[in-house]
Design a protein around this motif. Sequence first.
Motif, PDB file in Angstrom:
ATOM      1  N   GLU A  25      73.474  69.872   4.257  1.00 42.82           N
ATOM      2  CA  GLU A  25      72.363  69.762   5.198  1.00 42.82           C
ATOM      3  C   GLU A  25      71.110  70.225   4.471  1.00 42.82           C
ATOM      4  N   VAL A  26      70.293  69.286   4.094  1.00 45.53           N
ATOM      5  CA  VAL A  26      69.096  69.604   3.326  1.00 45.53           C
ATOM      6  C   VAL A  26      67.882  69.087   4.093  1.00 45.53           C
ATOM      7  N   ASP A  27      67.156  69.997   4.739  1.00 48.99           N
ATOM      8  CA  ASP A  27      65.935  69.642   5.455  1.00 48.99           C
ATOM      9  C   ASP A  27      64.751  69.681   4.493  1.00 48.99           C
ATOM     10  N   PHE A  28      63.663  69.064   4.889  1.00 54.66           N
ATOM     11  CA  PHE A  28      62.479  69.078   4.037  1.00 54.66           C
ATOM     12  C   PHE A  28      61.216  69.029   4.880  1.00 54.66           C
ATOM     13  N   GLU A  29      60.139  69.506   4.274  1.00 52.88           N
ATOM     14  CA  GLU A  29      58.783  69.382   4.822  1.00 52.88           C
ATOM     15  C   GLU A  29      57.884  68.888   3.706  1.00 52.88           C
ATOM     16  N   ILE A  30      56.979  67.989   4.046  1.00 53.37           N
ATOM     17  CA  ILE A  30      56.010  67.483   3.080  1.00 53.37           C
ATOM     18  C   ILE A  30      54.623  67.679   3.670  1.00 53.37           C
ATOM     19  N   ASN A  31      53.693  68.120   2.845  1.00 60.59           N
ATOM     20  CA  ASN A  31      52.295  68.292   3.240  1.00 60.59           C
ATOM     21  C   ASN A  31      51.414  67.563   2.243  1.00 60.59           C
ATOM     22  N   ARG A  87      52.928  68.353  -1.379  1.00 56.97           N
ATOM     23  CA  ARG A  87      53.782  69.535  -1.516  1.00 56.97           C
ATOM     24  C   ARG A  87      55.049  69.296  -0.712  1.00 56.97           C
ATOM     25  N   ALA A  88      56.180  69.630  -1.296  1.00 55.42           N
ATOM     26  CA  ALA A  88      57.451  69.487  -0.591  1.00 55.42           C
ATOM     27  C   ALA A  88      58.242  70.778  -0.695  1.00 55.42           C
ATOM     28  N   ASN A  89      58.763  71.199   0.438  1.00 50.48           N
ATOM     29  CA  ASN A  89      59.697  72.315   0.508  1.00 50.48           C
ATOM     30  C   ASN A  89      61.010  71.723   0.988  1.00 50.48           C
ATOM     31  N   VAL A  90      62.026  71.833   0.147  1.00 54.11           N
ATOM     32  CA  VAL A  90      63.311  71.202   0.408  1.00 54.11           C
ATOM     33  C   VAL A  90      64.377  72.291   0.475  1.00 54.11           C
ATOM     34  N   GLY A  91      65.133  72.300   1.558  1.00 51.09           N
ATOM     35  CA  GLY A  91      66.202  73.275   1.706  1.00 51.09           C
ATOM     36  C   GLY A  91      65.786  74.471   2.525  1.00 51.09           C
ATOM     37  N   GLU A 142      53.096  57.911   7.994  1.00 54.04           N
ATOM     38  CA  GLU A 142      53.433  58.105   9.400  1.00 54.04           C
ATOM     39  C   GLU A 142      54.002  59.514   9.619  1.00 54.04           C
ATOM     40  N   TYR A 143      54.878  59.941   8.712  1.00 52.80           N
ATOM     41  CA  TYR A 143      55.443  61.298   8.794  1.00 52.80           C
ATOM     42  C   TYR A 143      54.334  62.348   8.734  1.00 52.80           C
ATOM     43  N   LEU A 144      53.435  62.214   7.766  1.00 52.70           N
ATOM     44  CA  LEU A 144      52.356  63.197   7.606  1.00 52.70           C
ATOM     45  C   LEU A 144      51.452  63.247   8.832  1.00 52.70           C
ATOM     46  N   GLN A 145      51.136  62.079   9.396  1.00 52.19           N
ATOM     47  CA  GLN A 145      50.274  62.042  10.579  1.00 52.19           C
ATOM     48  C   GLN A 145      50.995  62.594  11.805  1.00 52.19           C
ATOM     49  N   ASP A 146      52.234  62.170  12.027  1.00 55.97           N
ATOM     50  CA  ASP A 146      52.977  62.619  13.203  1.00 55.97           C
ATOM     51  C   ASP A 146      53.216  64.124  13.191  1.00 55.97           C
ATOM     52  N   GLU A 147      53.424  64.672  12.011  1.00 56.48           N
ATOM     53  CA  GLU A 147      53.699  66.108  11.883  1.00 56.48           C
ATOM     54  C   GLU A 147      52.425  66.927  11.653  1.00 56.48           C
ATOM     55  N   ASP A 148      51.272  66.270  11.657  1.00 60.66           N
ATOM     56  CA  ASP A 148      49.972  66.921  11.437  1.00 60.66           C
ATOM     57  C   ASP A 148      49.978  67.728  10.145  1.00 60.66           C
ATOM     58  N   ARG A 149      50.305  67.049   9.051  1.00 59.90           N
ATOM     59  CA  ARG A 149      50.463  67.699   7.757  1.00 59.90           C
ATOM     60  C   ARG A 149      49.492  67.168   6.706  1.00 59.90           C
ATOM     61  N   ILE A 150      48.291  66.790   7.136  1.00 59.18           N
ATOM     62  CA  ILE A 150      47.287  66.291   6.199  1.00 59.18           C
ATOM     63  C   ILE A 150      46.038  67.150   6.315  1.00 59.18           C
ATOM     64  N   ILE A 151      45.530  67.571   5.169  1.00 52.96           N
ATOM     65  CA  ILE A 151      44.253  68.277   5.104  1.00 52.96           C
ATOM     66  C   ILE A 151      43.310  67.384   4.294  1.00 52.96           C
ATOM     67  N   ILE A 152      42.103  67.189   4.796  1.00 51.20           N
ATOM     68  CA  ILE A 152      41.088  66.393   4.115  1.00 51.20           C
ATOM     69  C   ILE A 152      39.983  67.330   3.638  1.00 51.20           C
ATOM     70  N   ASN A 153      39.667  67.259   2.350  1.00 55.88           N
ATOM     71  CA  ASN A 153      38.562  68.026   1.765  1.00 55.88           C
ATOM     72  C   ASN A 153      37.549  67.038   1.202  1.00 55.88           C
TER      73      ASN A 153
END
Length: 146
Positions: A35-41, A56-60, A130-141
Amino acid sequence: MEQYKASFQLTEYIVNKAEYNLNSNFKPTENELLEVDFEINAIISYEDNTDFITLRANVGDLENENCPFIINVEITGIFEFDGDDYSRESFLKTSGTAALFPYLRSLISDMSSISNVFSAFRLPLINVMEYLQDEDRIIINDNRSK
């Protein structure tokens, strides 16, 4: 061939961070169901002549006994854009993140396989924008001079 050139180009990418740790809480089972979950930003940064996307990805997860490792990676893609400001953000969000995502997936797979403990883990193919937008994981500079 020049007429077929896209209005934006991924000129190069850089691995900023690559961290791998075995999960000391991992309890192997006979069926090897992992079971390996992940988050991407994503961070999208606009400059005057060059744009950057950092994924950026955090896996596990250390708390998960069915997860054998934790991987944290960060890559930055350097893009050149030849178009108007109106379409710039849209292109970078959609096409830019889509162009950079395979490099992130490959890095994670390579890191998991070189541990020589488990077979390679591959992030699933996803619509990364779609993942980044749905999870609100985008920062714009916006760092362009005004």
